[in-house]
Scaffold this motif. Structure first.
Motif, PDB file in Angstrom:
ATOM      1  N   MET A 139       0.825  -1.208   0.000  1.00 29.92           N
ATOM      2  CA  MET A 139       0.000   0.000   0.000  1.00 29.92           C
ATOM      3  C   MET A 139       0.863   1.265   0.000  1.00 29.92           C
ATOM      4  N   LYS A 140       1.963   1.235   0.791  1.00 31.02           N
ATOM      5  CA  LYS A 140       2.845   2.409   0.805  1.00 31.02           C
ATOM      6  C   LYS A 140       3.499   2.624  -0.550  1.00 31.02           C
ATOM      7  N   THR A 141       3.829   1.534  -1.212  1.00 31.98           N
ATOM      8  CA  THR A 141       4.437   1.663  -2.545  1.00 31.98           C
ATOM      9  C   THR A 141       3.457   2.334  -3.505  1.00 31.98           C
ATOM     10  N   PHE A 142       2.206   1.906  -3.470  1.00 32.83           N
ATOM     11  CA  PHE A 142       1.187   2.523  -4.319  1.00 32.83           C
ATOM     12  C   PHE A 142       1.023   4.003  -3.969  1.00 32.83           C
ATOM     13  N   ALA A 143       0.959   4.324  -2.676  1.00 35.27           N
ATOM     14  CA  ALA A 143       0.798   5.712  -2.237  1.00 35.27           C
ATOM     15  C   ALA A 143       1.987   6.560  -2.675  1.00 35.27           C
ATOM     16  N   ARG A 144       3.178   5.996  -2.593  1.00 35.04           N
ATOM     17  CA  ARG A 144       4.389   6.727  -2.986  1.00 35.04           C
ATOM     18  C   ARG A 144       4.405   6.972  -4.496  1.00 35.04           C
ATOM     19  N   TRP A 145       4.069   5.954  -5.279  1.00 36.44           N
ATOM     20  CA  TRP A 145       4.028   6.119  -6.730  1.00 36.44           C
ATOM     21  C   TRP A 145       2.947   7.110  -7.149  1.00 36.44           C
ATOM     22  N   LEU A 146       1.809   7.045  -6.514  1.00 35.82           N
ATOM     23  CA  LEU A 146       0.731   7.979  -6.822  1.00 35.82           C
ATOM     24  C   LEU A 146       1.169   9.412  -6.508  1.00 35.82           C
ATOM     25  N   LEU A 147       1.818   9.578  -5.374  1.00 29.21           N
ATOM     26  CA  LEU A 147       2.334  10.902  -5.001  1.00 29.21           C
ATOM     27  C   LEU A 147       3.387  11.363  -6.003  1.00 29.21           C
TER      28      LEU A 147
END
Length: 126
Positions: free
Chosen positions: A1-9
Motif C-alpha cells: 500500500m505504501k508503494t502505491f501511495a508513494r508512486w501515486l504521489l
C-alpha cells in the motif's frame, strides 16, 4: 500500500510540475504571494516555473532514488509547508484559480495541505 501511495504521489507531483510549466501557469500565478516578488528579484511566472521544476524533481526522486526515499519524503513535506503561504494568500486575497471561486472552496483547499504533508511522510517511511 505504501508503494502505491508513494508512486501515486510521485506521479501526481510530476503532473503538477508539468502543469506549472505548460497549461496552468497563469492559474498558479494566482497563488504566488505579492510579498515574494516584492522581496525577491523574480516575477510570479519565474516562481511558478521554479516551483514546477522542483515538483518534477521531487516526484522523479521518489521513483528513481529508492534508497533516499525517507529524505525525499521529508523534502517533499517541507516543500508542501513552504508553498502553504501561497495557498493562504490565494484564500486571503480571494484570487480565483483552479475553480476555487468561493471562500469555502479556498478554505477547503487549505485544509488539505496538512494531509499532503502527512502523505509525503507516511508514504516514504518503512
Amino acid at each position: 500500500m505504501k508503494t502505491f501511495a508513494r508512486w501515486l504521489l510521485a506521479l501526481g507531483m510530476m503532473f503538477a510540475g508539468l502543469s506549472h510549466l505548460f497549461w496552468a501557469r497563469r492559474e498558479f500565478q494566482a497563488q504566488v504571494p505579492d510579498l515574494v516578488t516584492d522581496v525577491l528579484p523574480i516575477d510570479k511566472d519565474g516562481v511558478v516555473v521554479a516551483s514546477g521544476a522542483v515538483e518534477i524533481m521531487l516526484g522523479a526522486a521518489l521513483i528513481v532514488l529508492p534508497k533516499e526515499r525517507r529524505r525525499v519524503g521529508s523534502l517533499l513535506a517541507a516543500f508542501f509547508i513552504a508553498i502553504f503561504p501561497g495557498n493562504l494568500a490565494q484564500a486571503m486575497d480571494r484570487r480565483p484559480a483552479f475553480g476555487l471561486d468561493s471562500d469555502a472552496a479556498r478554505l477547503t483547499r487549505l485544509l488539505f495541505q496538512p494531509l499532503l504533508v502527512a502523505w509525503a511522510l507516511l508514504a516514504t517511511r518503512d
